[in-house]
Motif scaffolding. Sequence first.
Motif, PDB file in Angstrom:
ATOM      1  N   MET A   1     -12.136  -7.837   3.588  1.00  8.48           N
ATOM      2  CA  MET A   1     -10.816  -7.695   3.617  1.00  8.48           C
ATOM      3  C   MET A   1     -10.546  -7.282   1.903  1.00  8.48           C
ATOM      4  O   MET A   1     -11.257  -8.250   1.349  1.00  8.48           O
ATOM      5  CB  MET A   1      -9.956  -8.317   4.201  1.00  8.48           C
ATOM      6  CG  MET A   1     -10.021  -7.673   6.028  1.00  8.48           C
ATOM      7  SD  MET A   1      -8.524  -9.090   6.433  1.00  8.48           S
ATOM      8  CE  MET A   1      -9.199 -10.465   5.945  1.00  8.48           C
ATOM      9  N   GLU A   2      -9.823  -6.519   1.384  1.00 10.62           N
ATOM     10  CA  GLU A   2      -9.525  -6.087   0.546  1.00 10.62           C
ATOM     11  C   GLU A   2      -8.011  -7.388   0.063  1.00 10.62           C
ATOM     12  O   GLU A   2      -7.023  -7.495   0.957  1.00 10.62           O
ATOM     13  CB  GLU A   2      -9.117  -5.277   0.008  1.00 10.62           C
ATOM     14  CG  GLU A   2     -10.125  -3.760   0.176  1.00 10.62           C
ATOM     15  CD  GLU A   2      -9.975  -2.221  -0.491  1.00 10.62           C
ATOM     16  OE1 GLU A   2      -8.677  -2.309  -0.736  1.00 10.62           O
ATOM     17  OE2 GLU A   2     -10.604  -1.422   0.817  1.00 10.62           O
ATOM     18  N   LEU A   3      -8.047  -7.892  -1.446  1.00 10.67           N
ATOM     19  CA  LEU A   3      -6.991  -8.029  -2.302  1.00 10.67           C
ATOM     20  C   LEU A   3      -6.584  -7.314  -2.052  1.00 10.67           C
ATOM     21  O   LEU A   3      -6.474  -6.889  -3.926  1.00 10.67           O
ATOM     22  CB  LEU A   3      -7.811  -9.184  -2.512  1.00 10.67           C
ATOM     23  CG  LEU A   3      -6.018 -10.329  -2.752  1.00 10.67           C
ATOM     24  CD1 LEU A   3      -5.242 -10.352  -1.596  1.00 10.67           C
ATOM     25  CD2 LEU A   3      -6.747 -11.606  -3.172  1.00 10.67           C
ATOM     26  N   ILE A   4      -5.111  -6.572  -2.421  1.00 11.87           N
ATOM     27  CA  ILE A   4      -4.339  -5.856  -3.765  1.00 11.87           C
ATOM     28  C   ILE A   4      -2.883  -6.795  -3.784  1.00 11.87           C
ATOM     29  O   ILE A   4      -1.959  -7.577  -3.084  1.00 11.87           O
ATOM     30  CB  ILE A   4      -3.728  -4.949  -1.946  1.00 11.87           C
ATOM     31  CG1 ILE A   4      -4.398  -4.611  -0.982  1.00 11.87           C
ATOM     32  CG2 ILE A   4      -2.909  -4.365  -2.389  1.00 11.87           C
ATOM     33  CD1 ILE A   4      -5.699  -3.733  -1.428  1.00 11.87           C
ATOM     34  N   CYS A   5      -2.764  -6.840  -4.566  1.00 10.00           N
ATOM     35  CA  CYS A   5      -2.347  -7.720  -5.491  1.00 10.00           C
ATOM     36  C   CYS A   5      -1.628  -6.990  -6.538  1.00 10.00           C
ATOM     37  O   CYS A   5      -1.297  -5.991  -7.169  1.00 10.00           O
ATOM     38  CB  CYS A   5      -3.103  -8.528  -6.928  1.00 10.00           C
ATOM     39  SG  CYS A   5      -4.189  -9.186  -5.981  1.00 10.00           S
ATOM     40  N   PRO A   6      -0.227  -7.402  -6.925  1.00  8.44           N
ATOM     41  CA  PRO A   6       1.029  -7.361  -7.598  1.00  8.44           C
ATOM     42  C   PRO A   6       0.987  -7.099  -8.852  1.00  8.44           C
ATOM     43  O   PRO A   6       0.693  -8.181  -9.499  1.00  8.44           O
ATOM     44  CB  PRO A   6       2.372  -8.074  -6.795  1.00  8.44           C
ATOM     45  CG  PRO A   6       1.561  -9.278  -6.247  1.00  8.44           C
ATOM     46  CD  PRO A   6       0.003  -9.202  -6.093  1.00  8.44           C
ATOM     47  N   ALA A   7       1.824  -6.641  -9.367  1.00  2.76           N
ATOM     48  CA  ALA A   7       1.796  -6.762 -11.152  1.00  2.76           C
ATOM     49  C   ALA A   7       3.441  -5.233 -11.741  1.00  2.76           C
ATOM     50  O   ALA A   7       3.471  -4.491 -10.926  1.00  2.76           O
ATOM     51  CB  ALA A   7       0.457  -5.439 -12.157  1.00  2.76           C
ATOM     52  N   GLY A   8       3.876  -5.871 -11.939  1.00  2.00           N
ATOM     53  CA  GLY A   8       4.973  -5.950 -12.508  1.00  2.00           C
ATOM     54  C   GLY A   8       5.769  -5.577 -14.152  1.00  2.00           C
ATOM     55  O   GLY A   8       6.202  -4.684 -14.931  1.00  2.00           O
ATOM     56  N   THR A   9       4.263  -5.419 -14.422  1.00  2.00           N
ATOM     57  CA  THR A   9       3.270  -5.533 -16.406  1.00  2.00           C
ATOM     58  C   THR A   9       2.210  -5.830 -16.429  1.00  2.00           C
ATOM     59  O   THR A   9       1.570  -5.858 -15.098  1.00  2.00           O
ATOM     60  CB  THR A   9       4.065  -6.884 -17.497  1.00  2.00           C
ATOM     61  OG1 THR A   9       3.422  -7.796 -16.802  1.00  2.00           O
ATOM     62  CG2 THR A   9       6.182  -7.542 -16.572  1.00  2.00           C
ATOM     63  N   PRO A  10       2.109  -4.976 -17.463  1.00  2.00           N
ATOM     64  CA  PRO A  10       0.715  -4.441 -18.385  1.00  2.00           C
ATOM     65  C   PRO A  10       0.381  -5.911 -18.223  1.00  2.00           C
ATOM     66  O   PRO A  10      -1.262  -6.322 -17.297  1.00  2.00           O
ATOM     67  CB  PRO A  10       0.899  -4.208 -19.129  1.00  2.00           C
ATOM     68  CG  PRO A  10       2.063  -3.470 -19.321  1.00  2.00           C
ATOM     69  CD  PRO A  10       2.920  -4.334 -18.585  1.00  2.00           C
TER      70      PRO A  10
END
Lengths: 311, 325
Positions: free
Chosen positions: B1-10
């Motif tokens: 399964m892929e792990l999809i991760c959040p990013a609010g900044t570079p």
Amino acid sequence: MNAGKRTLTLGPVLYLWEGEKWRDFYFRIADEAPVSHVVIGETVCSKRLHFTDPYIAPVIERMVAAGKRIVFSTLALVTLERESQYVRSLIADSPYPVEANDLSALALLEGEPHWIGPLVNVYNAATARVLARRGAGNVCLPPELPASSINEIVSHTPGVDFEVLAFGRMPLAISARCAHARAKGHIKDNCQFVCKDDPDGLPVKTLDRQSFLALNCVQTVSFTCQALLSELSGLVGSGVSRFRLSPQDCDMVAVARLYNEVLHGRVDAEDGLARSRQIYPAAPLSNGFHHGQEGAAWIARARNVAHGANA
Amino acid sequence: MELICPAGTPAAFREAVDAGADAVYCGFRDETNARNFPGLNFSREELGDAIAYARRRGAQTFVALNTFMRAGHEGLWYQAATDAVRLGADALILADFGLMAHVAETYPEQRLHVSVQASASNPDAVNFLVEAFGARRVVLPRTLTISDIARLARQIRCEIEVFVFGGLCVMAEGRCSLSSYATGKSPNMNGVCSPASHVRYRQDRGDLVSELGAYTINRFPRDEAAGYPTLCKGRFDIADARGYAFEDPVSLDVMDQIDALREAGVSALKIEGRQRGKAYVAEVVSTLRKALAATPEERRTLLARLRLLSEGQRTTSGAYEKRWR
């Protein structure tokens, strides 16, 4: 007001009413209420279906005899297999147009004339046109929309009748969890139909005793009652042709008569508001969403504010 | 399964990639995405750099355009879609039918994911989005149990992504106007929920009172840690009961169920938290990456450490567990 067509629609009863109360309510609507269309059927919780099942046939018969146009409502949240099956069979068997309240109904209704309920997200004309191409002939816009969006959508979506919620507590949220059962010490799977004890919703107050929201089973509604009366004339001018009255536990025949009078210019909106407060004193009025403000707000008519009258 | 991760900044984006994200999701610095918070999100240039950074390390970039287009201002969303496609986004995460139709027609090759905000909670709904707009993946609303997901997976023609860790919406996502009822600003229209601009704290008789707009959302006695007044996580009075009417201040953690989710047919696990700092993102992503490869026993130890990072340090399986309802 413009000469354009304008009628009233009675939205589905969102609350759990005892079967006989539900039946008698609709009988009286059939006999006395000046509404052209009646959207009917369980919308909030699939567990409730058996309460009204025995009364649907006689209610429909009475409505049709009275010249009301019937539209079947569908469930707002479909997650279980039996809920999917219910929506499929309702759509397959319905002799009347069906109103989609979730994407499954929307999917199944493609190619036949249908309605879109206020719980489907139509925020712009691009979306409304997608739905129109699939067969939507009537779209009741989400209560959250400001007048500027309504104008824009209506003017850029030909061939669709648009409807706006003009009276009733506003549907604000729906959940897999039943907060209503939870408030009374149950969970959804063993809810004991406690929502039946609150035919107008169970008030939610803040810890500082401010009236805020109301629970209706898995749905959360506003404590305030949306009241677009001063706004009716502007909405008709924008091309909105139908106005939805969402049943509360009050004299809905009186509500329908009042809105009909105001809609046709026979009663002034300000007088109408005063009368509306008498007919349904349980909830303060709000119209904030329409004016681009917080939904709970009450915005008095601009010209009255400007002139300091009736403030 | 892929792990999809959040990013609010570079910076958080690079941390997520370095920590082992298969894909990072992010948004532009405006109302086109549902984390439209001050100081967050990406300019066009930053997104281009981020996509290139991810690509060099074998990670993908998903761009969330998951608010509903404001009538008369659709150009803002169309331009965002054009720019995301031009910059090389691997997928667009969309909620609005009008925008989905536009993207499907204008960029038929572009991979389209259905945002959780679209509220596609059953097979008929998902298959509609696959047929009408060519959706390749659906992010499921947090209203389903794992057995609901397994049943759904057998009946749909696209991949499934589910939230496993982070903030938890109690209400069906994309169908909630509670925030705008109190503040005039909503997730659907403005990309914000219970926005900080409308939050106020005040002292009252020894309590710290948190308010959203004109409404009290919670009161904290001196000995209780105060939390942010997210509307559905507040304490209210209902009849004779006083307490968390909708949900306690908990966050979602179903990482102990990842084997069941895999078996149910889930393709990708999603971490909530684009508003979180880069240290949080790095810690969560690297731990969950390890947990995915670990034995169940090792996994428990890894996850116990992570709980300390969770909101209020208490977690829930939410709707994935039937009793939650």
